[in-house]
Design a protein around this motif. Structure first.
Motif, mmCIF file in Angstrom:
data_model
loop_
_atom_site.group_PDB
_atom_site.id
_atom_site.type_symbol
_atom_site.label_atom_id
_atom_site.label_comp_id
_atom_site.label_asym_id
_atom_site.label_seq_id
_atom_site.Cartn_x
_atom_site.Cartn_y
_atom_site.Cartn_z
ATOM 1 N N GLU A 36 -8.700 -9.374 3.138
ATOM 2 C CA GLU A 36 -7.300 -9.300 2.760
ATOM 3 C C GLU A 36 -6.394 -9.961 3.803
ATOM 4 N N HIS A 37 -6.715 -9.700 5.058
ATOM 5 C CA HIS A 37 -5.999 -10.292 6.180
ATOM 6 C C HIS A 37 -5.984 -11.821 6.055
ATOM 7 N N TYR B 31 0.936 -3.039 5.875
ATOM 8 C CA TYR B 31 -0.371 -3.558 5.488
ATOM 9 C C TYR B 31 -1.044 -4.212 6.690
ATOM 10 N N LEU B 33 -2.318 -7.082 7.853
ATOM 11 C CA LEU B 33 -1.889 -8.266 8.588
ATOM 12 C C LEU B 33 -0.663 -7.960 9.456
ATOM 13 N N TRP B 69 -2.428 0.675 -2.939
ATOM 14 C CA TRP B 69 -2.252 -0.739 -3.271
ATOM 15 C C TRP B 69 -0.820 -0.988 -3.700
ATOM 16 N N GLY B 75 1.028 -13.820 -3.348
ATOM 17 C CA GLY B 75 -0.405 -13.583 -3.199
ATOM 18 C C GLY B 75 -0.869 -12.275 -3.808
ATOM 19 N N PRO B 76 -2.124 -11.914 -3.452
ATOM 20 C CA PRO B 76 -2.778 -10.754 -4.067
ATOM 21 C C PRO B 76 -2.135 -9.429 -3.633
ATOM 22 N N ARG B 78 -1.559 -5.856 -1.912
ATOM 23 C CA ARG B 78 -1.895 -5.520 -0.534
ATOM 24 C C ARG B 78 -2.190 -4.041 -0.399
ATOM 25 N N ARG B 79 -3.113 -3.751 0.495
ATOM 26 C CA ARG B 79 -3.462 -2.363 0.785
ATOM 27 C C ARG B 79 -2.540 -1.878 1.898
#
Lengths: 216, 114
Positions: A36-37, B31, B33, B69, B75-76, B78-79
């Motif tokens: 995911e990162h 999240y 990142l 989620w 984008g997709p 995120r958790r």
């Protein structure tokens, strides 16, 4: 884009292999988190390969991530050695050097004197020879050094191998020189200069490497 | 950074880093990142951003954080990680303990009153 995805997959594949054996929940968590990162990084900078490079660098090598997952966050055991380990390692290096280097020097001198005969050098050489000859110390010292080198945990595999072959290489150089010395001046020069000196250089390299690792 | 520094940091991070993650999540879910960026900025708290994920997994297993989620504008999905009530208690305890720990270390290092 395709290359970027391939690089992400290759990082994840490597990490997956290194996480083998961990409980599946942790493994899935770690892999999904990192996937995911990287996906989020790619989504933010779809056209910039440098962004992915940077993200992969910042993640760090997969083995670090896997090591952290395995150790539960505990710091890796520090490679701190007691004075005993340093002593073993230095004994190994010193014994290897002492048991081989004098013979290589003496061997070079033997043949060089034979070729460029000189009385003073002759006497020097004979003096050295009588000391070395009267001493049957070389083999036991070399053996002690070999044991120390083998049991010491401080050396890398390569250095351990190099140090271990110093003795046999010295012996082999003696045989080779003796055989060559029967020939003409050229082959005696080879016997004198090239073989023992090459082995001496090898011994020096092995001992220096070993010493550096022993003291590091 | 010299290798000695990094060895000391590795040991100092133990115990502190996971609570820094809890502190970041105090108040707002984040999240992965984003957490990585905040912690990885100066390379003091996080040696490699990758090690954040095993850490998050441990925190979740201990019931200190939870995930959900959320759709992302780019984008997709995120958790997001958020603090659980147990995580809040752990964070409060750490804040208290950390202060006295830090004061004791500082006093000793500065050669203060004995």
């Amino acid at each position: 884009m395709t290359t970027a995805h391939a690089r992400v997959e290759s990082y994840l594949g490597e990490l997956d292999r290194m996480l083998a054996g961990l409980d599946p929940a942790t493994r899935d968590d770690v892999l999904a988190g990192i996937r995911e990162h990287l996906d989020a990084t790619l989504a933010e900078h779809p056209e910039d390969p440098r962004a992915l490079n940077d993200a992969l660098l910042r993640l760090g090598p997969p083995e670090h991530v896997a090591a952290d997952a395995r150790s539960g966050g505990a710091p890796p055991p520090s490679r701190r050695w007691g004075p005993g380990a340093v002593a073993w390692a230095s004994v190994g290096v010193l014994a290897t050097g002492v048991a081989t280097a004098p013979f290589l020097v003496l061997e070079s001198m033997t043949y060089l004197i034979g070729i460029f005969g000189d009385r003073v050098a002759d006497e020097l050489y004979l003096g050295g020879l009588s000391i070395l000859a009267s001493a049957s110390w070389a083999t036991p010292i070399w053996l002690a050094g070999l044991v120390a080198v083998v049991v010491s945990p401080r050396f890398t595999r390569r250095t351990r191998m190099l140090l271990a072959v110093c003795g046999p290489a010295t012996l082999a150089s003696r045989w080779a020189s003796t055989a060559l010395a029967l020939g003409n001046t050229d082959s005696r020069l080879v016997a004198a200069a090239v073989i023992p000196m090459a082995v001496a250089v090898g011994v020096t390299i092995a001992c220096r490497l070993g010493w550096k690792e022993a003291m590091s | 950074m010299d290798p000695g520094d990094s060895a000391i940091l590795t040991h100092l991070r133990r115990g502190a880093l996971e609570h820094c993650v809890l502190a970041l999540l105090d108040g707002e879910p984040m999240y992965g990142l984003d957490i990585a960026r905040r912690l990885g900025e100066d390379e003091v708290l996080l040696a490699g951003e990758g090690t954040l994920y095993p850490l998050l997994s441990r925190l979740r297993k201990q019931g200190l954080v939870d995930t959900s989620w959320v759709e992302s504008p780019s984008g997709p999905p995120r958790r997001y990680y958020e603090l659980t009530p147990t995580g809040e208690v752990a964070l409060a305890t750490f804040r208290r303990t950390w202060k006295s720990f830090r004061d004791a270390v500082d006093t000793t290092l500065e050669g203060g009153p004995r």
